[in-house]
Write an enzyme that holds these catalytic residues in place. Structure first.
Site, PDB file in Angstrom:
ATOM      1  CB  ILE A 148       6.413 -11.339  -5.076  1.00 25.02           C
ATOM      2  CG1 ILE A 148       5.097 -10.596  -4.792  1.00 25.02           C
ATOM      3  CG2 ILE A 148       6.446 -11.846  -6.515  1.00 25.02           C
ATOM      4  CD1 ILE A 148       4.910  -9.312  -5.575  1.00 25.02           C
ATOM      5  CB  ILE A 169      20.409  -4.767  -4.045  1.00 24.69           C
ATOM      6  CG1 ILE A 169      19.446  -3.732  -3.458  1.00 24.69           C
ATOM      7  CG2 ILE A 169      19.713  -6.100  -4.281  1.00 24.69           C
ATOM      8  CD1 ILE A 169      18.382  -3.276  -4.459  1.00 24.69           C
ATOM      9  CB  ALA A 207      15.557  -6.539  -3.496  1.00 21.54           C
ATOM     10  CB  ALA A 208      11.450  -2.856  -4.013  1.00 22.50           C
ATOM     11  CE1 TYR A 253       6.920   0.081  -4.279  1.00 16.28           C
ATOM     12  CE2 TYR A 253       4.635   0.433  -4.914  1.00 16.28           C
ATOM     13  CZ  TYR A 253       5.742  -0.386  -4.839  1.00 16.28           C
ATOM     14  OH  TYR A 253       5.673  -1.665  -5.327  1.00 16.28           O
ATOM     15  CG  PHE A 256      -2.697  -3.312 -11.651  1.00 19.90           C
ATOM     16  CD1 PHE A 256      -1.689  -3.390 -12.618  1.00 19.90           C
ATOM     17  CD2 PHE A 256      -3.556  -2.218 -11.689  1.00 19.90           C
ATOM     18  CE1 PHE A 256      -1.556  -2.404 -13.602  1.00 19.90           C
ATOM     19  CE2 PHE A 256      -3.437  -1.239 -12.679  1.00 19.90           C
ATOM     20  CZ  PHE A 256      -2.436  -1.330 -13.630  1.00 19.90           C
ATOM     21  CG  LEU A 286      -8.069  -4.344   1.789  1.00 18.73           C
ATOM     22  CD1 LEU A 286      -8.451  -3.551   3.041  1.00 18.73           C
ATOM     23  CD2 LEU A 286      -8.940  -3.934   0.609  1.00 18.73           C
ATOM     24  CG  PHE A 330      -6.870   3.763   5.231  1.00 17.13           C
ATOM     25  CD1 PHE A 330      -6.928   4.282   6.521  1.00 17.13           C
ATOM     26  CD2 PHE A 330      -5.983   2.728   4.977  1.00 17.13           C
ATOM     27  CE1 PHE A 330      -6.117   3.768   7.533  1.00 17.13           C
ATOM     28  CE2 PHE A 330      -5.163   2.220   5.974  1.00 17.13           C
ATOM     29  CZ  PHE A 330      -5.233   2.736   7.256  1.00 17.13           C
ATOM     30  NE  ARG A 380      -5.372   0.913  -4.797  1.00 12.40           N
ATOM     31  CZ  ARG A 380      -6.010   2.072  -4.597  1.00 12.40           C
ATOM     32  NH1 ARG A 380      -7.165   2.313  -5.194  1.00 12.40           N
ATOM     33  NH2 ARG A 380      -5.485   2.969  -3.801  1.00 12.40           N
TER      34      ARG A 380
HETATM   35  C1  WQD Z   1      -5.664  -1.294  -1.238  1.00 14.37           C
HETATM   36  C2  WQD Z   1      -6.885  -0.464  -0.884  1.00 14.37           C
HETATM   37  C3  WQD Z   1      -6.393   1.371   0.615  1.00 14.37           C
HETATM   38  C4  WQD Z   1      -5.350  -1.081   4.096  1.00 14.37           C
HETATM   39  C5  WQD Z   1       0.280  -0.559  -3.102  1.00 14.37           C
HETATM   40  C6  WQD Z   1       1.160  -0.534  -4.335  1.00 14.37           C
HETATM   41  C7  WQD Z   1       1.165  -1.870  -5.019  1.00 14.37           C
HETATM   42  C8  WQD Z   1       1.558  -2.923  -4.032  1.00 14.37           C
HETATM   43  C9  WQD Z   1       0.662  -2.905  -2.857  1.00 14.37           C
HETATM   44  C10 WQD Z   1       3.741  -3.484  -3.297  1.00 14.37           C
HETATM   45  C11 WQD Z   1      -6.609   1.049  -0.865  1.00 14.37           C
HETATM   46  C12 WQD Z   1      -7.327   0.370   1.270  1.00 14.37           C
HETATM   47  C13 WQD Z   1      -5.721  -0.649   2.822  1.00 14.37           C
HETATM   48  C14 WQD Z   1      -6.262  -0.884   5.179  1.00 14.37           C
HETATM   49  C15 WQD Z   1      -7.812   0.130   3.663  1.00 14.37           C
HETATM   50  N1  WQD Z   1       2.899  -2.664  -3.635  1.00 14.37           N
HETATM   51  N2  WQD Z   1      -6.916  -0.046   2.614  1.00 14.37           N
HETATM   52  N3  WQD Z   1      -7.448  -0.300   4.906  1.00 14.37           N
HETATM   53  O1  WQD Z   1      -1.853   0.936  -1.773  1.00 14.37           O
HETATM   54  O2  WQD Z   1      -3.405  -0.048  -3.548  1.00 14.37           O
HETATM   55  O3  WQD Z   1      -1.056  -0.707  -3.517  1.00 14.37           O
HETATM   56  O4  WQD Z   1       0.656  -1.610  -2.240  1.00 14.37           O
HETATM   57  O5  WQD Z   1       4.145  -4.371  -2.872  1.00 14.37           O
HETATM   58  O6  WQD Z   1       2.087  -1.860  -6.061  1.00 14.37           O
HETATM   59  O7  WQD Z   1       0.713   0.432  -5.242  1.00 14.37           O
HETATM   60  O8  WQD Z   1      -2.495  -1.532  -1.727  1.00 14.37           O
HETATM   61  O9  WQD Z   1      -3.498  -3.163  -0.181  1.00 14.37           O
HETATM   62  O10 WQD Z   1      -2.377  -1.107   0.744  1.00 14.37           O
HETATM   63  O11 WQD Z   1      -4.566  -0.873  -0.420  1.00 14.37           O
HETATM   64  O12 WQD Z   1      -8.890   0.693   3.505  1.00 14.37           O
HETATM   65  O13 WQD Z   1      -5.988  -1.221   6.340  1.00 14.37           O
HETATM   66  O14 WQD Z   1      -7.260  -0.784   0.464  1.00 14.37           O
HETATM   67  O15 WQD Z   1      -6.725   2.679   0.995  1.00 14.37           O
HETATM   68  O16 WQD Z   1      -7.786   1.674  -1.334  1.00 14.37           O
HETATM   69  P1  WQD Z   1      -2.259  -0.201  -2.623  1.00 14.37           P
HETATM   70  P2  WQD Z   1      -3.202  -1.727  -0.330  1.00 14.37           P
END
Ligand code: WQD
Length: 328
Positions: free
Chosen positions: A12, A52, A74-75, A141, A169, A188, A206, A219
């Protein structure tokens, strides 16, 4: 206006730095390059390889330039890693952030925009979530980001630090030049476009036993360019207003993992083989945002709300950068 962007070489951070520079801001991009990539920082920005946690180095930057506000991106961000290694998340996301705030206070920088997350909500009882929905994170997290929001609230009351925390989100997609290149990748949409290119085979899904229409997680996906817009609007807001604010940023619509894969199959024309796997620890079933407050108060209006356009941009970037920043 002089802005520091922490995490400026991250996903980002690279997009918002490009956006700010394009609008005439002077950007000081700070990144430890553990996950970030210096090739992701536009040459018009001044880059500092700084962690940081290094207060002296941060202070030197504040000393040398009249930084007026900080975008703190940064995180550590992987939910999966936070379940396995919570301590690192508290160090970097909470203690690292406090270190930054201390350096800011010493140099009278009192405006900060913070990248928070939907993960602060855990698994909400009611959807879509508003900013006043209970914050009950279910992984370290989300916990670390909520803790830092609370630190910001205290710093607002005690030290006059004005801040906007943006609860992103599911951010995805790419600008013309910059996209997601995490090692390892856990999100994802980047994994799907890698699978479409034959780089990730098969794609794990998953959990198919959630209480959702097809059993997979739901999501609210949001384009990274719309996040960049919100970050810039938050800076404008802090120019004219003081106080502590928290806003959700999502499109208000939810897609299941299988729906995202179906859409990606249409957009890419690729088969995208999948493998059904158990649930991933730390994952909620459903997260959808109500972002009306951000729309009303900072004038945010997403320009790319369609899932297709988010996936199209991620797909284009992945095809142009099959090895990420190592092979442009
Ligand atoms: C989305 C959906 C997984 C990978 C988190 C944080 C958010 C942001 C992104 C920071 C879920 C499913 C995923 C895969 C899958 N953080 N999935 N197979 O966990 O919702 O959000 O990461 O940068 O703030 O909350 O994001 O994209 O990992 O997962 O089935 O190989 O896809 O289980 O339902 P998430 P995600």
């Amino acid at each position: 206006m002089n802005i520091m962007v922490t995490g400026g070489a991250g996903y980002i951070g690279s997009v918002v730095t490009e956006d700010l520079v394009g609008q005439g801001y002077r950007v000081f991009a700070v990144d430890n390059l553990i996950r970030g990539n210096c090739a992701a920082v536009v040459p018009e920005a001044v880059f500092y390889q700084v962690d940081i946690s290094d207060q002296n180095a941060l202070e030197n930057i504040f000393q040398s330039h009249r930084v007026e506000a900080v975008l703190h991106l940064a995180a550590d961000t992987s939910v999966e890693e936070s379940v396995a290694e919570p301590t690192r998340f508290f160090w970097n996301n909470v203690a690292g952030g406090i270190n930054l705030l201390e350096a800011m206070l010493k140099h009278r920088v009192n405006k900060l925009v913070f990248s928070s997350t939907a993960a602060v909500y855990g698994q909400p009882d009611k959807l879509p979530v508003t900013e006043s929905s209970p914050a009950k994170p279910i992984n370290a997290y989300g916990e670390s980001k909520l803790m830092f929001e609370r630190v910001l609230s205290r710093y607002g009351d005690n030290f006059g630090m004005s801040s906007v925390s943006l609860r992103f989100f599911n951010v995805a997609g790419a600008s013309q030049r910059f996209g997601a290149d995490h090692h390892p990748e856990s999100n994802l949409i980047p994994l799907i476009v890698k699978a479409a290119l034959g780089q990730q085979d098969p794609l794990p899904v998953f959990g198919t036993d959630y209480e959702t229409m097809d059993g997979t997680g739901i999501r609210d996906y949001i384009h990274v360019l719309d996040i960049a817009q919100a970050l810039t609007l938050s800076l404008d807001y802090l120019q004219k207003n003081s106080g502590v604010k928290v806003y959700n940023l999502g499109n208000g619509g939810g897609y299941s993992v299988l729906q995202v894969i179906e859409t990606a199959r249409r957009v890419t024309g690729a088969e995208i083989p999948i493998q059904i796997c158990p649930r991933r620890p730390g994952d909620p079933a459903k997260l959808i945002a109500n972002s009306n407050v951000a729309k009303r108060e900072i004038g945010w209006q997403p320009r790319y709300p369609e899932l297709e356009s988010i996936i199209e941009s991620a797909w284009r970037w992945q095809k142009e950068h099959p090895q990420g920043y190592n092979n442009r």
